[in-house]
Motif scaffolding. Structure first.
Motif: not given
Length: 138
Positions: A22-29, A48-59, A66-69
């Protein structure tokens, strides 16, 4: 027996390994988000910045899910493990009680058989004595 020791060490290491995952996953993200943010500052339109930010929010949202699951799954397996352990102990206790009852019954039967055997031996002795008395003419 050697295998049991290895399995026990492995089981003790698993929670630590899961936490590391989980820590490695958090670090990678975090690294990915940091990289994306630094790359977006280089060049790009507002759209483009808005799209990137939307994707980052999805990530971030997906990572949180995943962490909650993972936590939910760990809790569920722990509860199932505890229930299994309790039930197995109850089954063992019930079986031990049944066998103790069988032992008690066998001992009571043995005492009863010994009493009956003593009575039969006394009766046989009396019959033999009586038969001797009759044969001797008394």
């Amino acid at each position: 027996m050697e295998m049991d020791g290895k399995e026990a060490r492995s089981k003790r290491q698993k929670p630590a390994m899961e936490e590391k995952k989980v820590d490695l996953m958090d670090e990678a993200v975090a690294k990915m988000v940091e990289k994306e943010e630094s790359e977006t500052h280089v060049a790009g339109s507002d759209e483009m910045e808005l799209q990137v930010n939307a994707i980052l929010e999805k990530i971030e949202s997906f990572t949180q899910l995943v962490s909650e699951l993972l936590e939910s799954g760990k809790t569920m397996f722990k509860e199932l493990s505890n229930d299994f352990e309790e039930r197995l102990i109850a089954i063992h206790k019930e079986q031990m009680e049944k066998w103790q009852e069988e032992i008690k019954d066998i001992r009571m039967l043995d005492v009863s058989n010994e009493e009956v055997n003593a009575i039969l031996l006394n009766a046989r002795d009396l019959l033999e004595k009586r038969t001797l008395d009759i044969d001797q003419g008394h």
